[in-house]
Scaffold this active site. Structure first.
Site, PDB file in Angstrom:
ATOM      1  N   GLN B  37     -14.007  86.181  79.848  1.00 27.87           N
ATOM      2  CA  GLN B  37     -14.758  86.680  78.882  1.00 27.87           C
ATOM      3  C   GLN B  37     -16.116  87.180  79.438  1.00 27.87           C
ATOM      4  O   GLN B  37     -16.544  86.930  80.886  1.00 27.87           O
ATOM      5  CB  GLN B  37     -15.667  85.721  77.692  1.00 27.87           C
ATOM      6  CG  GLN B  37     -15.894  84.016  78.720  1.00 27.87           C
ATOM      7  CD  GLN B  37     -15.917  82.742  78.140  1.00 27.87           C
ATOM      8  OE1 GLN B  37     -15.448  83.209  76.915  1.00 27.87           O
ATOM      9  NE2 GLN B  37     -15.860  81.793  78.794  1.00 27.87           N
ATOM     10  N   HIS B  68     -26.421  69.554  71.337  1.00 33.07           N
ATOM     11  CA  HIS B  68     -25.444  68.914  72.089  1.00 33.07           C
ATOM     12  C   HIS B  68     -25.677  67.510  71.942  1.00 33.07           C
ATOM     13  O   HIS B  68     -24.608  66.163  71.438  1.00 33.07           O
ATOM     14  CB  HIS B  68     -25.601  69.334  73.598  1.00 33.07           C
ATOM     15  CG  HIS B  68     -25.708  69.914  74.011  1.00 33.07           C
ATOM     16  ND1 HIS B  68     -26.539  71.114  74.481  1.00 33.07           N
ATOM     17  CD2 HIS B  68     -24.691  70.868  74.470  1.00 33.07           C
ATOM     18  CE1 HIS B  68     -25.820  72.141  75.380  1.00 33.07           C
ATOM     19  NE2 HIS B  68     -24.550  72.188  75.200  1.00 33.07           N
ATOM     20  N   ASP B  92     -21.103  74.779  79.750  1.00 39.45           N
ATOM     21  CA  ASP B  92     -22.882  74.567  79.973  1.00 39.45           C
ATOM     22  C   ASP B  92     -22.507  73.092  80.735  1.00 39.45           C
ATOM     23  O   ASP B  92     -24.473  73.161  81.287  1.00 39.45           O
ATOM     24  CB  ASP B  92     -23.217  74.716  78.933  1.00 39.45           C
ATOM     25  CG  ASP B  92     -22.926  74.234  77.781  1.00 39.45           C
ATOM     26  OD1 ASP B  92     -23.158  73.054  77.687  1.00 39.45           O
ATOM     27  OD2 ASP B  92     -23.151  74.727  76.518  1.00 39.45           O
ATOM     28  N   ASP B 112     -13.295  73.018  81.067  1.00 39.49           N
ATOM     29  CA  ASP B 112     -13.190  74.468  80.888  1.00 39.49           C
ATOM     30  C   ASP B 112     -12.087  75.212  80.871  1.00 39.49           C
ATOM     31  O   ASP B 112     -12.423  75.297  82.439  1.00 39.49           O
ATOM     32  CB  ASP B 112     -14.615  74.732  80.424  1.00 39.49           C
ATOM     33  CG  ASP B 112     -15.526  76.020  79.477  1.00 39.49           C
ATOM     34  OD1 ASP B 112     -16.420  75.688  79.118  1.00 39.49           O
ATOM     35  OD2 ASP B 112     -15.083  77.066  80.290  1.00 39.49           O
ATOM     36  N   ASP B 162     -15.978  71.235  71.995  1.00 43.59           N
ATOM     37  CA  ASP B 162     -17.146  72.328  72.437  1.00 43.59           C
ATOM     38  C   ASP B 162     -16.636  73.809  72.743  1.00 43.59           C
ATOM     39  O   ASP B 162     -16.854  74.088  74.234  1.00 43.59           O
ATOM     40  CB  ASP B 162     -18.317  71.259  73.433  1.00 43.59           C
ATOM     41  CG  ASP B 162     -19.488  72.396  73.448  1.00 43.59           C
ATOM     42  OD1 ASP B 162     -19.852  72.914  73.286  1.00 43.59           O
ATOM     43  OD2 ASP B 162     -20.315  71.913  74.521  1.00 43.59           O
ATOM     44  N   THR B 164     -16.151  78.278  71.581  1.00 45.09           N
ATOM     45  CA  THR B 164     -16.939  78.702  71.229  1.00 45.09           C
ATOM     46  C   THR B 164     -15.974  79.128  70.208  1.00 45.09           C
ATOM     47  O   THR B 164     -14.928  78.360  69.554  1.00 45.09           O
ATOM     48  CB  THR B 164     -16.349  79.959  72.026  1.00 45.09           C
ATOM     49  OG1 THR B 164     -14.322  80.393  72.879  1.00 45.09           O
ATOM     50  CG2 THR B 164     -17.474  80.538  73.345  1.00 45.09           C
TER      51      THR B 164
END
Lengths: 284, 284
Positions: B37, B68, B92, B112, B162, B164
């Site tokens: 991405q 969060h 993040d 991730d 968590d 996109t």
């Protein structure tokens, strides 16, 4: 606002918060200038009709229920027995409609300075006006500041200030003089409630409002946040002020029984909203 | 996106919802393309730094705490004793940081797929990464779908997805196969929680997600709305799924004691969120 000029989108650009929100439009339906403000109606692709006053989004068909319910029901269920209600502003009649759902209410006076807003609502948001003929409803077009100055002392149970932002016609509704008039006009267990902008973006205004309310003699204030997608940050609030006593209780059983009449408000939502999130409590 | 091209504003234009949101920027800081991405960082005038992935706003310094906290604490306080937590996505590190506030937690694995997100967070959102060195934290860069396929059965207490939106790299995290892997990997009192988009704009997706979770065998689902200013409509949600049993209780006393560690979450917020607003309950 030239950054966002587009035939396909309406954008409210907020220079003081560094944010902007847009809705895609099919077309602009009408634009009229009253002696007080410019009122525009757009047909959006996804949010129904949109009313815009002096460049600020006011009401969309799709999600106005969030705002109108939260401007009405927390205050009305905090009051032990609200009979006489005054709405200052509220020309779209959405708040009026919510107030009239309360069987204890005997009269609601709606005082908006601008007849044009109600004319537009009748045409493009008829669902908000479907209680306007209720015999308890009194729709006046007059100066809300003067109306409150002239109100009989101890004559009102709940005052709802459902106004535009504190610039333009709404400006005089956010100061000590106005709050003093409200305090006098409220009965002993009376409550004032006013829209108090975004908990994220407008903490200074919110604090000033709360301080002014207590300065003039209100004994307690309580800010209640709620979602409101078309207003800046999508996160909005109202602030309640009590003439005497503390907050802390509301008519929870009545609120529960009322839940079939509303889409967002609930006794639980009300209960939770009585405790400010810590990020906001720290600055207020 | 040409409608909104401007050197002074970053705009996320959502064609499928007919809405757009913009933040005013001082400048674009960096733009990098990973194998997965495009990640951009902007310095905004009022919201601190902004991370954008494939054109969608992801995190701003100013208000990411809302997201969060709500992705973490409702699930963790619903579980009786969460020890082993897995975060799918969350590069993040903001969710990781919230999870590590729980003293019961013995390990958190963050999976991730894109190392670039974490590299950007370390540089521009260091406050989200300040617990990355906690010995309980395990930060992996791998395919979350495969990670869950390979996870030992009955080895995890809480899985937090968590991610996109369900397009691009996040797509495979919103389907029956993935939920089946999660169900298997959870212990008997395990909970899955996933971001489930806007209660106003994405009711269809939310319903499909909830149906898929129960289809694969989760015994109960619960959607929790919360404010999130930089996401479409400013009103967002997560959905919890329980491997066995019903929702209805959570560790309320522990949640109350925890309130000094958070800015938005509270026991009252959690309690209220357990009851869906009527407008949403009707469609789910």
């Amino acid at each position: 606002m030239s950054d966002f000029s587009s035939p396909d989108w309406f954008t409210e650009q907020c220079d003081n918060t560094g944010s902007a929100f847009s809705l895609r439009i099919e077309h602009k339906v009408v634009e009229k200038q009253s002696p007080f403000q410019k009122v525009e109606i757009y047909k959006t692709t996804d949010f129904g009709y949109l009313m815009v006053i002096d460049g600020c989004t006011m009401v969309s068909s799709r999600e106005n229920f969030l705002y109108h319910e939260m401007m009405s029901h927390p205050a009305l269920f905090t009051h032990p027995n609200p009979k006489n209600v005054v709405i200052i502003g509220g020309g779209d009649c959405g708040t009026l409609r919510e107030v009239l759902k309360h069987s204890s209410v005997e009269s609601v006076h709606q005082i908006d300075i601008d007849k044009l807003v109600t004319e537009m609502a009748l045409e493009y948001f008829p669902e908000l006006c479907d209680k306007n003929d209720d015999p308890r409803a009194h729709i006046l077009f007059a100066d809300g500041i003067k109306y409150m100055q002239d109100a009989l002392p101890e004559s009102i149970d709940v005052i709802i200030v459902d106004s535009t932002d504190p610039i333009g016609p709404g400006e005089g509704l956010f100061n000590h003089a106005f709050y003093t008039s409200c305090l006098k006009a409220l009965r002993s267990d009376g409550i004032l409630v006013q829209q108090s902008e975004s908990p994220i973006l407008h903490q200074k205004l919110m604090k000033e409002m709360r301080d002014a309310m207590t300065d003039v003699g209100f004994s307690a204030v309580q800010t209640i946040p709620f979602p409101q997608p078309i207003y800046p940050s999508g996160y909005w609030s109202c602030t309640l002020a009590k003439k005497n006593g503390e907050f802390g209780v509301f008519r929870k059983q009545d609120a529960k029984a009322f839940e079939q009449l509303v889409e967002y408000y609930s006794a639980e939502t009300h209960q939770a909203a009585m405790k400010l999130p810590r990020f906001l409590a720290k600055v207020l």
